[in-house]
Design an enzyme around this catalytic site. Structure first.
Site, PDB file in Angstrom:
ATOM      1  N   GLY B 132       0.209  -1.429  -0.243  1.00  0.00           N
ATOM      2  CA  GLY B 132       0.595   0.031   0.259  1.00  0.00           C
ATOM      3  C   GLY B 132       0.641   0.704   0.420  1.00  0.00           C
ATOM      4  CD  GLU B 251       8.460  -3.089  -5.636  1.00  0.00           C
ATOM      5  OE1 GLU B 251       8.521  -2.032  -4.930  1.00  0.00           O
ATOM      6  OE2 GLU B 251       7.731  -3.028  -6.363  1.00  0.00           O
TER       7      GLU B 251
HETATM    8  C1  LIG Z   1       0.127  -3.105 -13.021  1.00  0.00           C
HETATM    9  C2  LIG Z   1       1.240  -2.768 -11.904  1.00  0.00           C
HETATM   10  C3  LIG Z   1       0.757  -2.813 -10.851  1.00  0.00           C
HETATM   11  C4  LIG Z   1       0.847  -1.953  -9.287  1.00  0.00           C
HETATM   12  N1  LIG Z   1       1.211  -2.663  -8.306  1.00  0.00           N
HETATM   13  C5  LIG Z   1       1.202  -1.841  -7.316  1.00  0.00           C
HETATM   14  C6  LIG Z   1       1.394  -2.021  -5.880  1.00  0.00           C
HETATM   15  O1  LIG Z   1       0.926  -3.445  -5.123  1.00  0.00           O
HETATM   16  N2  LIG Z   1       1.555  -1.151  -4.571  1.00  0.00           N
HETATM   17  C7  LIG Z   1       1.248   0.601  -5.023  1.00  0.00           C
HETATM   18  O2  LIG Z   1       1.909   0.865  -4.083  1.00  0.00           O
HETATM   19  N3  LIG Z   1       2.093   0.808  -6.478  1.00  0.00           N
HETATM   20  C8  LIG Z   1       1.740  -0.414  -7.553  1.00  0.00           C
HETATM   21  N4  LIG Z   1       1.388   0.057  -8.800  1.00  0.00           N
HETATM   22  C9  LIG Z   1       1.575   2.180  -8.525  1.00  0.00           C
HETATM   23  C10 LIG Z   1       2.885   2.281  -9.656  1.00  0.00           C
HETATM   24  O3  LIG Z   1       3.674   2.334  -8.725  1.00  0.00           O
HETATM   25  C11 LIG Z   1       2.547   3.570 -10.319  1.00  0.00           C
HETATM   26  O4  LIG Z   1       2.087   3.770 -11.620  1.00  0.00           O
HETATM   27  C12 LIG Z   1       3.982   3.892 -10.236  1.00  0.00           C
HETATM   28  O5  LIG Z   1       4.900   4.732  -9.003  1.00  0.00           O
HETATM   29  C13 LIG Z   1       3.663   5.597 -11.542  1.00  0.00           C
HETATM   30  O6  LIG Z   1       3.253   6.144 -10.652  1.00  0.00           O
HETATM   31  P1  LIG Z   1       1.465   6.527 -11.141  1.00  0.00           P
HETATM   32  O7  LIG Z   1       1.045   5.908 -12.392  1.00  0.00           O
HETATM   33  O8  LIG Z   1       0.712   8.093 -10.853  1.00  0.00           O
HETATM   34  O9  LIG Z   1       2.322   7.924 -12.710  1.00  0.00           O
HETATM   35  P2  LIG Z   1       2.887   9.287 -12.361  1.00  0.00           P
HETATM   36  O10 LIG Z   1       3.730   9.747 -11.662  1.00  0.00           O
HETATM   37  O11 LIG Z   1       1.607   9.722 -12.404  1.00  0.00           O
HETATM   38  O12 LIG Z   1       3.669   9.625 -13.677  1.00  0.00           O
HETATM   39  C14 LIG Z   1       2.801   9.530 -15.416  1.00  0.00           C
HETATM   40  C15 LIG Z   1       4.284   9.965 -15.921  1.00  0.00           C
HETATM   41  O13 LIG Z   1       4.978  11.035 -15.509  1.00  0.00           O
HETATM   42  C16 LIG Z   1       6.811  10.755 -15.361  1.00  0.00           C
HETATM   43  N5  LIG Z   1       6.691  11.448 -14.706  1.00  0.00           N
HETATM   44  C17 LIG Z   1       6.288  12.181 -13.274  1.00  0.00           C
HETATM   45  N6  LIG Z   1       7.540  12.240 -12.149  1.00  0.00           N
HETATM   46  C18 LIG Z   1       8.858  12.302 -12.923  1.00  0.00           C
HETATM   47  C19 LIG Z   1       9.643  12.918 -12.913  1.00  0.00           C
HETATM   48  N7  LIG Z   1      10.617  13.787 -11.563  1.00  0.00           N
HETATM   49  N8  LIG Z   1      10.404  13.606 -14.132  1.00  0.00           N
HETATM   50  C20 LIG Z   1      10.557  12.678 -14.754  1.00  0.00           C
HETATM   51  N9  LIG Z   1       8.821  12.040 -15.321  1.00  0.00           N
HETATM   52  C21 LIG Z   1       8.048  11.667 -14.357  1.00  0.00           C
HETATM   53  C22 LIG Z   1       6.221   8.927 -15.268  1.00  0.00           C
HETATM   54  O14 LIG Z   1       7.570   8.619 -15.315  1.00  0.00           O
HETATM   55  C23 LIG Z   1       5.253   8.767 -16.323  1.00  0.00           C
HETATM   56  O15 LIG Z   1       5.797   8.690 -17.795  1.00  0.00           O
HETATM   57  C24 LIG Z   1       1.090  -0.594  -9.814  1.00  0.00           C
HETATM   58  C25 LIG Z   1       1.265  -0.477 -11.350  1.00  0.00           C
HETATM   59  C26 LIG Z   1       0.503  -0.951 -12.248  1.00  0.00           C
HETATM   60  C27 LIG Z   1       0.748  -0.211 -13.221  1.00  0.00           C
END
Ligand SMILES: Cc1cc2nc3c(=O)[nH]c(=O)nc-3n(C[C@H](O)[C@H](O)[C@H](O)COP(=O)(O)OP(=O)(O)OC[C@H]3O[C@@H](n4cnc5c(N)ncnc54)[C@H](O)[C@@H]3O)c2cc1C
Lengths: 349, 396
Positions: B132, B251
């Protein structure tokens, strides 16, 4: 040498765009996913009234007589909205194929299309599968004698095949061997290539529109979504992801327009040009699918978010009408042939 | 440098192989190769009892130290185990988040009694965990966590309120480790706590989110004064960030070993399909298959290099920072290659309403590899800033 479109061509594109973006919304597509087995007749009727469906049918038969250069922009718009109705195949594959043929029956079929009496679909020369076969009266295909035939669908046994693209309606046909012979097998080679070229071109043009759509979605999202108290679009890494797509797209466009021109004029190297266009446009779409999803983060990976509608469509367009392997090989064969023209004066050949 | 396994390791390999073959031939034969990426929802009950069977065989936590109930197996033996597991078609692990992420974090950062309470459930394949971390507004910017934890003195418990999102396998889990803000005045990575929270309780609601694969492997979790006893906070309540980052280190490092061994299976499937359907004759695809082979080998050499360093120094070397990015990109390319090798047949589902074939799942699921566990963009920033010590990007 002039790559620009006429005012008229652009106006037609704009009105088609307005119509399609208003009518073919993602929510309407999703409705269709639920009712897999029925076509959207209402939409088809509207497009018939607008004349998109008969756009490439000669004027003397009641169509608008558009050629592939005129229609390429409309095909892009159909791609932009991921239109499920086989409008582009009708205009760019079925109609040109029928126009290639002599005799009364092909003309009769074209007139029937204009009147909206029925629809006609065409079997993929690679897989034999037929899109929207169930709503068609006739399927154009090659029989085992390599003759081009128009099979009546009522005689055939259809089975629907489920695609990774949830809205796509594609069928395999059994018991559809016989049918009215449209052309004997003496023209098989020519017609077979003609068919591949038209499908590949249709897919390439739609892929441009799909690329634009995926890019638009990602660009908009990158303005709204904030991380680290900033729009993610302000991060250079995200900018570059999407700028790379824009570059691929803009550089794919002229190759598709070049192919449109070659098709229209029956240029000797049209197969080469079409392979080139198919590769370039599908690679642009493939990059857009990858990078747009990346720019969305996990949101882009969900079913509810619309991006996958477009990325799955682009996947199918890339795999059909001759896949990447087929077109690259065809391009190489042509390049290595003895009569291939090299040198600076051959730039546009 | 030593690039072979010694005799006793080879005996270990035989032991693993024969155990797996025996167990996977009976009631569990139907879950062979199932439950992998894109197929996480398949055979949940069977895969949970498979976890208990694995535990009986002593195969959970083999890399954990002996004092915490593990076998203290060397890196070589862990590699062997995962190789054999992949070779035998062992089903996708439901217990891997507990085994590879929470367990090591607990024996690294937790108290004796936390270890005694939670490690056995993991080792016995009884209690399943989910992660989480992410929230709607805390993805890449993980420190922007808003879920709050308020201490209730009278009951000696924390009450959690807020929302997590994208939580993999939450619907199948018993517990979640949750990062939440203990100090409402704080911001960024200060004032966060690391909580071990029971999921079956009135203050928690879990809603699956459908993915573009059609399945719902991840979820939203809503917390409304969900309860966590004071003794179930790992580390000081205001310093959970350190714990959370420690876990991320696992991880991005050793936890993916098992997954990477599966890559060989997937690559082999692509190669045999290419031979079967004639794609292997197409120049474009031949070249890409060769590249995929090279990438796979590089990846395996590198993970061995990094992990052997890990066992010496006790901490990941800069080279470890590159591995998440490398395998995620490689894997995503393999997914695309698989589709291209399938050719026009690649679009056909194997069943209604939306059942994907193995390689289609691979294609769609690998699109998430470059996102979870830190996106490619974030990984590159980490490589540049931590390994290359380049100036930090202006943030916030
Ligand atoms: C299949 C799947 C399983 C998952 N399982 C879990 C889980 O079990 N537990 C959990 O806690 N999370 C989980 N996640 C979430 C995952 O950790 C997040 O999706 C990830 O950290 C990215 O965050 P976001 O999706 O909010 O994208 P955002 O952070 O909104 O990113 C969108 C885009 O912006 C880019 N970006 C953002 N900030 C920057 C920066 N500073 N510099 C350059 N580029 C940037 C990113 O690279 C991306 O391309 C899962 C995700 C997926 C897809």
């Amino acid at each position: 040498m002039d790559f620009t479109f006429t005012e008229e061509q652009l106006l037609l594109r704009d009105s088609t765009r307005n119509f399609l973006t208003a009518e073919v919304t993602p929510s309407r597509l999703r409705e269709r996913w639920k009712s897999h087995d029925v076509a959207d007749n209402d939409l088809w009727e509207k497009m018939l009234d607008m004349g998109i469906i008969s756009a490439t049918i000669p004027e003397e038969l009641g169509g608008s007589g558009l050629n592939s250069v005129d229609f390429v922009l409309l095909a892009e718009e159909c791609g932009y909205v991921a239109l499920l109705e086989p409008v582009v195949y009708t205009a760019l594959v079925v109609v040109p194929l029928l126009c290639e043929l002599e005799g009364d029956f092909p003309r009769e079929l074209l007139s029937g299309l204009v009147r909206g009496d029925y629809r006609i679909s065409v079997a993929c020369p690679f897989t034999g599968l037929v899109e929207d076969a169930d709503t068609s009266a006739f399927v154009l295909k090659f029989n085992s004698n390599k003759e081009l035939v128009a099979c009546s669908v009522t005689d055939a046994e259809l089975s629907q095949i489920r695609s990774i693209d949830p809205g796509r309606r594609v069928f395999s046909l059994k018991e559809c061997e016989s049918g009215k012979v449209l052309m004997g097998n003496n023209r098989f080679e020519f017609l077979h290539e003609f068919l591949i070229n038209s499908m590949a071109f249709a897919n390439a043009a739609q892929s441009l529109g799909l690329t634009q759509r995926m890019l638009d979605l990602a660009v908009n999202y990158s303005k709204d979504r904030h991380q680290f108290k900033k729009p993610i679009g302000s991060f250079q890494a995200v900018k570059h992801l999407l700028a790379n797509v824009a570059i691929k797209l803009e550089f794919a466009k002229p190759s598709v327009y070049r192919a449109a021109h070659s098709l229209h004029h029956g240029a000797p190297k049209r197969s080469l040009h079409i392979s080139h266009a198919k590769i370039a446009a599908c690679e642009a779409a493939s990059l857009a699918a990858k990078n747009s999803l990346q720019a969305h983060g996990a949101m882009g990976y969900t079913w509810e978010y619309d991006l996958h509608i477009f990325s799955k469509r682009s996947l199918v367009l890339s795999a059909t009408g001759g896949d990447l392997g087929f077109h690259k090989a065809r391009l190489l064969d042509s390049l290595f042939s003895d009569d291939f023209q090299l040198g600076p004066t051959a730039t546009f050949s | 440098m030593r690039l072979t396994f010694d005799k006793s390791d080879e005996r270990f390999r035989e032991e693993v192989a024969s155990w797996l073959n025996e167990k996977l031939s009976g009631e569990f034969s139907k879950i062979k190769y199932r439950g992998g990426p894109g197929d996480e929802n398949a055979f949940i009950d069977e895969r949970k009892s498979w976890e208990a069977t694995l535990a009986d065989g002593g195969w959970i936590g083999i890399g954990w130290p002996i004092e915490f109930g593990g076998r203290g197996a060397s890196i070589e033996r862990q590699v062997i185990f995962h190789e054999e597991y992949a070779r035998a078609g062992g089903p996708g692990r439901i217990g891997h988040i507990g085994e590879t992420l929470l367990g090591p974090t607990l024996y690294e950062f937790g108290t004796r009694s936390q270890c005694e309470r939670f490690l056995p459930g993991i080792l016995e394949g009884r209690e399943f965990w989910c992660q989480g971390y992410s929230e709607p507004n805390a993805g890449s910017d993980l420190a922007n966590i808003k879920t709050k934890a308020v201490f209730d003195q009278s009951t000696n418990r924390w009450l959690l309120t807020g929302q997590k999102v994208w939580t993999s396998l939450a619907q199948e889990s018993d517990y979640s480790f949750v990062v939440a803000r203990t100090n409402p005045e704080s911001s960024l990575h200060k004032g966060l706590g690391f909580f071990l929270v029971k999921l079956q309780q009135p203050g928690i609601e879990i809603r699956p989110i459908r993915q573009m694969t059609g399945t719902a492997e991840f979820n939203e979790i809503f917390f409304n004064e969900a309860v966590c006893n004071a003794e179930n906070v790992v580390g000081p309540p205001e310093e959970g960030w350190k714990v959370a980052m420690g876990l991320l280190g696992f991880e991005r490092g050793i936890s993916t070993l098992g997954q990477q061994m599966l890559f060989q299976n997937e690559f082999d499937a692509v190669v045999s399909l290419a031979k079967e359907n004639g794609s292997a004759k197409i120049p474009e695809l031949r070249t890409r298959i060769a590249e995929a082979h090279i990438g796979l080998k590089i990846m395996r050499y590198n993970i061995m290099r990094v992990l052997s360093g890990f066992s010496d120094a006790g901490e990941l070397q800069p080279a470890a920072l590159i591995s998440k990015l490398y395998w995620a990109k490689w894997h995503r390319n393999l997914g695309k290659l698989a589709m291209d090798v399938m050719g026009p047949e690649g679009e056909f589902l194997i069943d209604t309403p939306y059942e994907l074939g193995r390689l289609q799942s691979l294609f769609l699921f690998t699109r998430a590899d470059t996102i979870y566990g830190g996106t490619n963009q974030i990984q590159r920033n980490i490589i540049a800033e931590r390994a290359l010590k380049m100036p930090r990007e202006p943030r916030g």
